[in-house]
Design a protein around this motif. Sequence first.
Motif, PDB file in Angstrom:
ATOM      1  N   UNK A 208       0.822  -1.214   0.000  1.00  0.00           N
ATOM      2  CA  UNK A 208       0.000   0.000   0.000  1.00  0.00           C
ATOM      3  C   UNK A 208       0.856   1.264   0.000  1.00  0.00           C
ATOM      4  N   UNK A 209       2.177   1.124  -0.093  1.00  0.00           N
ATOM      5  CA  UNK A 209       3.048   2.297  -0.138  1.00  0.00           C
ATOM      6  C   UNK A 209       3.535   2.547  -1.560  1.00  0.00           C
ATOM      7  N   UNK A 210       4.116   3.717  -1.760  1.00  0.00           N
ATOM      8  CA  UNK A 210       4.737   4.100  -3.032  1.00  0.00           C
ATOM      9  C   UNK A 210       3.712   4.363  -4.142  1.00  0.00           C
ATOM     10  N   UNK A 211       2.459   4.502  -3.812  1.00  0.00           N
ATOM     11  CA  UNK A 211       1.442   4.837  -4.806  1.00  0.00           C
ATOM     12  C   UNK A 211       1.364   6.355  -4.969  1.00  0.00           C
ATOM     13  N   UNK A 212       1.170   6.816  -6.214  1.00  0.00           N
ATOM     14  CA  UNK A 212       1.181   8.252  -6.495  1.00  0.00           C
ATOM     15  C   UNK A 212      -0.139   8.723  -7.105  1.00  0.00           C
ATOM     16  N   UNK A 213      -0.525   9.928  -6.727  1.00  0.00           N
ATOM     17  CA  UNK A 213      -1.733  10.550  -7.279  1.00  0.00           C
ATOM     18  C   UNK A 213      -1.441  11.095  -8.681  1.00  0.00           C
ATOM     19  N   UNK A 214      -2.477  11.586  -9.319  1.00  0.00           N
ATOM     20  CA  UNK A 214      -2.327  12.157 -10.656  1.00  0.00           C
ATOM     21  C   UNK A 214      -1.292  13.274 -10.661  1.00  0.00           C
ATOM     22  N   UNK A 215      -1.252  14.073  -9.581  1.00  0.00           N
ATOM     23  CA  UNK A 215      -0.314  15.200  -9.531  1.00  0.00           C
ATOM     24  C   UNK A 215       1.076  14.797  -9.066  1.00  0.00           C
ATOM     25  N   UNK A 216       1.289  13.521  -8.782  1.00  0.00           N
ATOM     26  CA  UNK A 216       2.603  13.044  -8.378  1.00  0.00           C
ATOM     27  C   UNK A 216       2.804  12.955  -6.880  1.00  0.00           C
ATOM     28  N   UNK A 217       1.869  13.478  -6.094  1.00  0.00           N
ATOM     29  CA  UNK A 217       1.973  13.358  -4.641  1.00  0.00           C
ATOM     30  C   UNK A 217       1.666  11.917  -4.226  1.00  0.00           C
ATOM     31  N   UNK A 218       1.924  11.612  -2.971  1.00  0.00           N
ATOM     32  CA  UNK A 218       1.866  10.224  -2.509  1.00  0.00           C
ATOM     33  C   UNK A 218       0.581   9.941  -1.734  1.00  0.00           C
TER      34      UNK A 218
END
Length: 493
Positions: A208-218
């Motif tokens: 569940x870690x290292x996933x990024x949003x569309x804007x690049x935030x975590x």
Amino acid sequence: MAINKRLKPALFRAIGICAGLVAGVASFASNADEAWFEEFKSTADDRDLYRFLYALPKGGDLHNHLTGSNFSEWWYQLATNKKLNGGYEYYTRVRINNCVGYGQDMFGLAPYLMYFRNLQASSYQALSDCEKGEYKKIDALNGREKAAWLDSLRLDKKHEGREEFFQTHWQRLNELGRNPYINAEMLVKNMQAFAREGLTYLETMEGTRFYTRVDGSTFAPDEVADIFRKRLAEPDALATGVTARMQYYLLRFIGNAEEDLEWIYRFVDANRDLFVGVNMVGREDNDKGHPQRFLPTLRKLRRDIPGVPLSIHAGEVDEPNHHVRDTLLLGATRIGHGVNLISDPDTMLLMRNSDYLVEINLISNLLLNYVDDYSQHPFPEYLRMGIPVALSTDDRGMWDSNMTDEYFVAVKEFNLSWAELTSLARNSLAHSFVDEATKQKLLQDYDTRLAGFKKRFQRSGMAGLGDLVPRSHSFICKQYQLCEFSTPLMAAN
């Protein structure tokens, strides 16, 4: 009642004869019960055998890496469909401009000379103009580029093997694998495909870690877990009839792996409805990830936290060593691969007729060159020595294979009996990490489905299997000349 001493020998001989007769009758009944299957095997061609095994009720897949289990066509569909992928746009490298500098991923520096490395739009926008010139939107690829992109995510050439898999496939996926909406969608796609093959349980490895949003935030880890929960609760996921759980993966050879293990262990403990265990992944031939490295950490964690099940990769290596034994010492009850267990007779004796299961990955072990051909694989020795085993698919998307392929190889190469064949499914459910009530329900359902299948086949033969037709998987197609399975059905699985 006292027995006359002179009568005891005769009585014991009679009891022995009766016991032998009972055992003989039971053995005869068992052989008679399996005669129909032996007759089928002796007369069926490969196509009929494959169709039989595709329709056969199966149990679960216990050794399944989520991001490695997705067919290239699925990746393309989700990379180019904003409605399904959470609104992301993706770019892929189609040329090398010899620009200065290159990107970094969570596994370390990626090779610069790598085509079809995938970035989300926010990362693409941060590139230099030179680097931008190397990339193209995935949905803008021409036919030749698209075909090469699809092939870049699977082992499809003779010269490709272990290095291609470990050192390029994951680095190419890159940010495609860091989208929680894509991975949640992929989980449901796997459930749907496995349901068509007769599986009812899936225990996949993901985090569940290292996933990024569309804007690049975590994303926060709890947010990602909730995305998975929400997707699994939707009607199409429930309609599969497949129970899905996760093991949280630990990359075993990184520098801070002990700290990672502590965090993962506590996260799993707090999210036991979704995560049922921990698994150490990564190349076992990297000695920095050796099992005993983690023993002090696990002993400390077990002082405070009720047992978290462990299923750990061990024995997936060429050299003889004691990694399987050391992995059992960590507290693992399931061993992933276990190929070199055959070189450790003391540990083999320990595992006979035990509660330790070996997760067998026949196709993976062949394609990654841990065996040169199936005759070298220790699977039949484990099976017939009484070591519990179950078949699993590992990174099936990258092999372009499925669970039926594993069953087909096992039956064709090792002449499995009906009792051996069906024990594989039962083992996969009995050794799952799901809660006991769910486990018993899955086992009862399997027995019911199996009895119905057997009755239909004995009554109607191949006609009793219905019109289920598997997709044409490249692995089976190439290895066993089964290419007559209709390729247009590929999208259906």
